[in-house]
Design a protein around this motif. Sequence first.
Motif, short mmCIF file in Angstrom:
data_model
loop_
_atom_site.label_atom_id
_atom_site.label_comp_id
_atom_site.label_asym_id
_atom_site.label_seq_id
_atom_site.Cartn_x
_atom_site.Cartn_y
_atom_site.Cartn_z
N TRP A 272 0.96 -1.29 0.00
CA TRP A 272 0.17 -0.05 -0.13
C TRP A 272 0.81 1.16 0.06
CZ3 TRP A 272 -0.58 4.42 3.16
CH2 TRP A 272 -1.84 5.02 2.92
N TRP A 273 1.97 1.01 1.00
CA TRP A 273 2.83 2.59 0.88
C TRP A 273 3.44 2.83 -0.12
CZ3 TRP A 273 3.92 7.12 1.80
CH2 TRP A 273 5.01 7.53 1.67
N ASP A 274 3.93 1.38 -0.93
CA ASP A 274 4.90 1.76 -2.13
C ASP A 274 4.05 2.06 -3.00
OD1 ASP A 274 7.09 0.71 -0.92
OD2 ASP A 274 6.74 -1.43 -1.24
N ARG A 275 2.71 1.58 -3.14
CA ARG A 275 1.85 2.40 -4.21
C ARG A 275 1.58 3.88 -4.13
NH1 ARG A 275 -3.88 2.60 -4.76
NH2 ARG A 275 -3.96 1.48 -2.91
N CYS A 276 1.16 4.18 -2.78
CA CYS A 276 1.21 5.70 -2.54
C CYS A 276 2.28 6.67 -3.00
CB CYS A 276 0.48 5.92 -0.99
SG CYS A 276 -1.05 5.26 -0.68
N ASN A 277 3.41 5.88 -2.51
CA ASN A 277 4.78 6.78 -2.66
C ASN A 277 5.27 6.77 -4.31
OD1 ASN A 277 6.72 8.11 -1.68
ND2 ASN A 277 8.16 6.28 -1.43
N HIS A 278 4.43 6.11 -4.97
CA HIS A 278 5.01 6.06 -6.41
C HIS A 278 4.50 7.48 -7.08
CE1 HIS A 278 5.27 4.62 -10.58
NE2 HIS A 278 6.05 3.75 -10.18
N PRO A 279 5.54 7.91 -7.94
CA PRO A 279 5.01 9.09 -8.53
C PRO A 279 3.67 9.13 -9.49
CG PRO A 279 7.55 8.58 -9.15
CD PRO A 279 6.86 7.39 -8.32
N PHE B 19 1.02 7.71 -8.46
CA PHE B 19 -0.37 7.77 -7.67
C PHE B 19 -0.76 9.08 -7.92
CE2 PHE B 19 -2.48 7.86 -3.39
CZ PHE B 19 -2.81 6.40 -3.82
N PRO B 20 -2.37 8.81 -8.05
CA PRO B 20 -3.16 10.00 -8.45
C PRO B 20 -3.32 10.99 -7.21
CG PRO B 20 -4.21 8.12 -8.97
CD PRO B 20 -3.07 7.55 -8.15
N GLU B 21 -2.94 12.37 -7.57
CA GLU B 21 -2.92 13.46 -6.77
C GLU B 21 -4.17 13.50 -5.73
OE1 GLU B 21 -1.32 16.83 -4.83
OE2 GLU B 21 -0.57 15.28 -6.09
N GLU C 181 -6.21 11.29 -5.06
CA GLU C 181 -6.20 9.97 -3.86
C GLU C 181 -5.11 10.05 -2.96
OE1 GLU C 181 -6.08 6.03 -5.58
OE2 GLU C 181 -7.38 6.42 -7.09
N PHE C 182 -4.03 10.88 -3.04
CA PHE C 182 -3.06 11.14 -1.99
C PHE C 182 -3.48 12.30 -1.21
CE2 PHE C 182 0.77 13.20 -0.51
CZ PHE C 182 1.72 12.23 -0.32
N ARG C 183 -4.15 13.13 -1.64
CA ARG C 183 -4.62 14.32 -0.86
C ARG C 183 -5.86 13.60 -0.14
NH1 ARG C 183 -4.84 19.52 -1.86
NH2 ARG C 183 -3.96 19.31 -4.20
N GLN C 184 -6.68 12.97 -0.46
CA GLN C 184 -7.65 12.18 0.39
C GLN C 184 -7.04 11.23 1.54
OE1 GLN C 184 -10.33 9.96 -1.67
NE2 GLN C 184 -11.94 9.45 -0.17
N ALA C 185 -5.96 10.60 1.11
CA ALA C 185 -5.26 9.75 2.26
C ALA C 185 -4.59 10.69 3.36
CB ALA C 185 -4.49 9.07 1.45
N PHE C 186 -3.83 11.56 2.89
CA PHE C 186 -3.10 12.48 3.69
C PHE C 186 -3.60 13.84 4.08
CE2 PHE C 186 -0.29 9.19 2.00
CZ PHE C 186 0.19 8.44 2.99
N ARG C 187 -4.71 14.45 3.74
CA ARG C 187 -5.35 15.60 3.81
C ARG C 187 -4.49 16.68 3.29
NH1 ARG C 187 -8.28 11.82 5.31
NH2 ARG C 187 -9.38 11.96 7.21
N MET C 188 -3.51 16.46 2.31
CA MET C 188 -2.84 17.53 1.88
C MET C 188 -2.26 17.23 0.50
SD MET C 188 0.75 17.16 4.13
CE MET C 188 -0.29 17.65 5.70
N GLY C 189 -1.88 17.92 -0.18
CA GLY C 189 -1.07 17.52 -1.65
C GLY C 189 0.17 16.94 -1.47
N ARG C 190 0.68 16.33 -2.53
CA ARG C 190 1.93 15.86 -2.59
C ARG C 190 3.08 17.12 -2.49
NH1 ARG C 190 3.12 10.88 -4.66
NH2 ARG C 190 1.47 11.15 -5.95
#
Length: 530
Positions: free
Chosen positions: A190-197, A199-201, A203-212
């Motif tokens: 899961w983390w490797d997928r989120c950390n991949h370049p 990974f949709p912005e 979904e990243f914002r929804q997961a971590f409450r902030m942009g990349r």
Amino acid sequence: MNSFPFPAAAHHQPLPEDDDDSLYIAFFHNFSPSPSPPASSSEMPKGRRKRDPAATTAAGDDKKRRKRRSIANLLTSIAAMDAQDDSDRRDSDEASSRDLSLLEENHQRKAEAMLDYYSRLQDNFSVVEDDADTVRSKRTRLAASAVTAAAAASASGDGDAGASSSVAGSGGGGGHQQRRLWVKDRSRAWWDRCNHPDFPEAEFRQAFRMGRATFDMICDELGSAVAKEDTMLRAAIPVRQRVAVCIWRLATGEPLRLVSKRFGLGISTCHKLVLEVCTAIKTLLMPRFLQWPDGAGAAEAKSRFEAASGIPNVLGSMYTTHIPIIAPKISVAAYFNRRHTERNQKTSYSITVQGVVNPDGVFTDVCIGWPGSMPDDQVLEKSALFQRATAGMLKNTWIVGSSGYPLMDWVLVPYTHQNLTWTQHAFNEKIGEVQRVAREAFARLKGRWTCLQKRTEVKLQDLPVVIGACCVLHNICELRKEEMEPELKYEMVDDEMVPENSIRSVSASQARDSIAHNLLHHGLAGTAFF
């Protein structure tokens, strides 16, 4: 002398001592007079002398005294029995009262024992996890020593087989493989997928409450404080993963066991990472992103608040909220939140968070950690903001608060008495708009960082650091215009209690009346109160 018409005492039948009624009947039976005494001396038996009247009178008096004495003894016995019954009744009532008191004490002790057992159980789980990490660390060192010894033996020319036998063999037999450190295999997919370049912005914002970009900035700022070096047998956890574990835990409030599965790390490791990153945020980022405005910043804040409300010299909006906690081991009553308990019908314990925000909803001052039983005015008196005002650093400045705060030379609050005038209604409407800025800022704080909405596994002494980190991350997101998802919206529910002494300054009361008059008569008040 033996011619008394009463039965002789020697002929009396003995009666049981414990039968008072029988004694009473026997007494009157034995001492009752003869029904028909002799009528004359001529009828007396022959050979007997005539009875002396004086002796007869003395005997009658003696008989009466004995009768009175017996009756008195009987009445005394009855009174003693009644007294004994009353004493037994009182002893029985006291025993019942003592039994009830013992039952209540036993119930209280059992309740306290259950709470203490629950706390110790959590501590034991943490100790077991720490012990497991310690054992794994020792095995790592032993394996490292074994590898070093094998390398040294190989370099000295003893041969590969001999080196393998001396290091890994048990019992001196050849052919055994070298021991390796056992590490539990955990998935990091899961983390490797989120950390991949790629990974949709969104979904990243929804997961971590902030942009990349904001996440990368935080990692760069904290890199020097949280980075660790690799060892011979284990690579260090990267900075990005460390920061991600902390932010994910704060954002979702998930239990540590689920965070462990998601990031492929141990439970105790995740707990340590959260505390380490929160401490680094407080140490490095709080002085930069959470500070009291001065100079140009203060002037800009006053100008924007006045443009929005018409009230001059307003530097900030203040609000106090409660964060739920697990019942502490000590001072339980101090942290008991009576108002939340009555509303939710569930025992609630909490700590308070007081914050002042600027027109953008960015925190400029926070006071964290006072027990939940304290009202808002007492929390204010114990804050650094109150000390700053006492030192004269808030002259010609207003901090707008709700009706839970007192009116002071630097705290502006709405009117709370009954039968308000139109002028006072207009003032309350405008001051409510300013106070709403702080309330909405706290709603975004709790909505963005869900760990603040429920009781966490963090110990009470570590909570101020965690909550402070949430406030700093809130400020970073607000300053960088990070949007919050609509489903994260949180409805604030905090009870406000009007303090007993709601007006603590006569000059402040006059100033409030003047502001209310200007708002209404200069066309700055709204019409919602009509």
